[in-house]
Design an enzyme around this catalytic site. Structure first.
Site, PDB file in Angstrom:
ATOM      1  N   HIS A 316       0.804  -1.219   0.000  1.00 60.73           N
ATOM      2  CA  HIS A 316       0.000   0.000   0.000  1.00 60.73           C
ATOM      3  C   HIS A 316       0.837   1.269   0.000  1.00 60.73           C
ATOM      4  CE1 HIS A 316      -3.344  -2.708   0.931  1.00 60.73           C
ATOM      5  NE2 HIS A 316      -4.127  -1.730   0.544  1.00 60.73           N
ATOM      6  N   GLY A 317       2.083   1.181   0.391  1.00 58.70           N
ATOM      7  CA  GLY A 317       2.890   2.378   0.316  1.00 58.70           C
ATOM      8  C   GLY A 317       4.134   2.315   1.174  1.00 58.70           C
TER       9      GLY A 317
END
Length: 488
Positions: A316-317
């Site tokens: 997700h990051g």
């Protein structure tokens, strides 16, 4: 961004659809969609269009050369090169910054701008390479079909992640029918409404609370922020998925469902069977099962799941809050593996347990730092400050429109499941990404009315048109927040 949204809604999408419908030849249709997809991506990322094309060429050639003794070598090279691209553009700055903090060094952190949707198109490319290697998909010799598969604009930048074996036949042959296109457009409009009306309204309150000084946040404010984000991220992402699936239907494609009412889950295991289905399926197929799945004992199964959740959070990051969020879900998945009674609680208790875990997890996800996350969670359970200042901040959030959208969001996230399915699938649910039993999947089906009477369907189309007008008014007034998953 608002102007570009209006251009997309009023010019780009209808223009592309009308041209696509007017062209009888499938090859020319595919060519049109490739041009449209590249223009769509180049509008926001003109430089990184070269990266997208390089990714397509790399994976096309890797599969083309995947024969004989070179088969495994090409697979390994393709995986390594794809991961190198992803790590360089998404995680390099994060890794160097973490090393600087840990070791006290002063290494230069490269200012690389994150390409939109890089995680999504990289995972699709990996899916193509691995499926062909396993013999689960045929090698595609036409490079333009591979290009369309990876770059198709409806799901290019925020999913759902489409596996090549699910769409290969549709790239070669598909039918565009006016009834399916109409239903797809209706679903697109309802997805747009979920984003513009509910998610964006929640976002205003979420940003206000999470950016506030914790001194002004009490127990009530913290829970309002947590619940608002719970609804924001669901309607933001499921709204985009509805839009992508609806647009796919407009052009004759059928994509698998990406959400199946996750907030109705009664365990974390069930939540992940319902939330971001394409991502959880990807990790199950390409990470969890190759690691051994559940074939090597309970402890190894739990560790495999923990690894998957760690990678899911990292996907997700490049931020520690995302990693912690993944590990947080992994810990409860681990717990459910060894305490099966957690999965067999009475339905009401199971639902409360699952939603409490999910809500706290999303507070971690939303916070900018781990410290902020624990600070907000502390306020949720210990913020017993009901002074005039803190209560005034609470009341500032509770605008009439927010309260209306809050109730609508809660109803549409679960209790109104039947209505949502009528909106999604109308007639012939099996034609539009659902099996006849309502589970996510792809199948062919008849044209029996699933959504109800003709009158009901007419009302739903009218509602979709009115919602479109409402969304256009909101967008023209500047009420827009970028999709959360654009940055993943």
């Amino acid at each position: 961004m608002t102007f570009s949204s209006l251009v997309f809604l009023c010019i780009f999408l209808p223009g592309t659809f009308l041209l696509h419908s007017a062209i009888p030849n499938l090859r020319v249709r595919n060519a049109l969609l490739i041009v449209a997809s590249l223009l769509f991506y180049a509008y926001g990322e003109p430089v990184y269009i070269l990266l997208l094309l390089a990714s397509v060429l790399l994976n096309y050639l890797a599969v083309l050369l995947m024969t004989g003794r070179r088969k495994k070598l090409m697979l390994v090279l393709a995986i390594l090169l794809n991961l190198c691209i992803l790590i360089t553009f998404k995680y390099l700055g994060f890794l160097i910054g973490s090393v600087n903090e840990l070791l006290g060094t002063n290494l230069a952190v490269p200012g690389i701008r994150l390409p939109i949707g890089i995680s999504f198109f990289t995972f699709q490319a990996l899916s193509y390479v691995i499926d062909v290697y396993r013999g689960e998909a045929e090698r595609e010799r036409n490079p333009f079909r591979v290009l369309l598969y990876i770059s198709f604009f409806p799901q290019l930048i925020a999913g759902p992640i489409v596996r090549f074996r699910d769409i290969a036949a549709q790239l070669r042959s598909r039918e565009v029918r006016i009834d399916r296109a109409a239903l797809g457009f209706r679903r697109f409009l309802f997805g747009l409404s979920k984003k513009v009306l509910i998610a964006n309204t929640m976002a205003v309150v979420v940003d206000s609370i999470f950016e506030a000084d914790l001194v002004n946040v009490n127990l009530l404010t913290a829970w309002i922020g947590a619940i608002a984000f719970l609804l924001q991220i669901y309607f933001d992402f499921s709204g985009y998925s509805d839009m992508a699936i609806g647009m796919g239907q407009m052009f004759g494609f059928r994509f698998r469902e990406n959400f199946d009412f996750p907030y109705a889950a009664t365990s974390i295991r069930e939540f992940w069977r319902r939330w971001h289905i394409s991502l959880s399926t990807w990790f199950r197929e390409y990470v969890y099962i190759p690691l051994g799945g559940n074939r090597k004992g309970k402890l190894r199964t739990a560790l495999n799941k923990l690894m998957v959740f760690f990678l899911c959070g990292l996907w997700h990051g490049a931020r520690w809050t995302y990693v912690l969020w993944g590990l947080f879900h992994g810990a409860f998945s681990f717990l459910e593996e060894f305490v099966p009674k957690l999965r067999k609680l009475p339905r009401v208790l199971g639902h409360l347990y699952a939603m409490l875990v999910v809500t706290i997890g999303f507070v971690i996800f939303r916070a900018d730092t781990v410290g902020e996350a624990f600070g907000m969670i502390g306020r949720m359970f210990g913020g017993y400050d009901f002074s005039t200042a803190t209560m005034s901040f609470v009341l500032q959030q509770l605008t009439p429109f927010f309260l209306v959208m809050l109730v609508a969001g809660i109803l549409l996230a679960g209790p109104a499941e039947g209505l949502v399915k009528r909106i999604r699938f109308g007639t012939g649910a099996a034609d539009f990404g659902m099996n006849p039993n309502g589970k996510a999947g792809l199948s062919e089906g008849g044209e029996k009315t699933v959504g109800g009477s003709v009158i009901l369907q007419s009302v739903l189309y009218l509602a979709a048109f009115l919602l479109l007008l409402w969304c256009l008014l909101r967008l023209s007034g500047g009420a827009y927040n970028p999709f959360i998953y654009f940055r993943f």
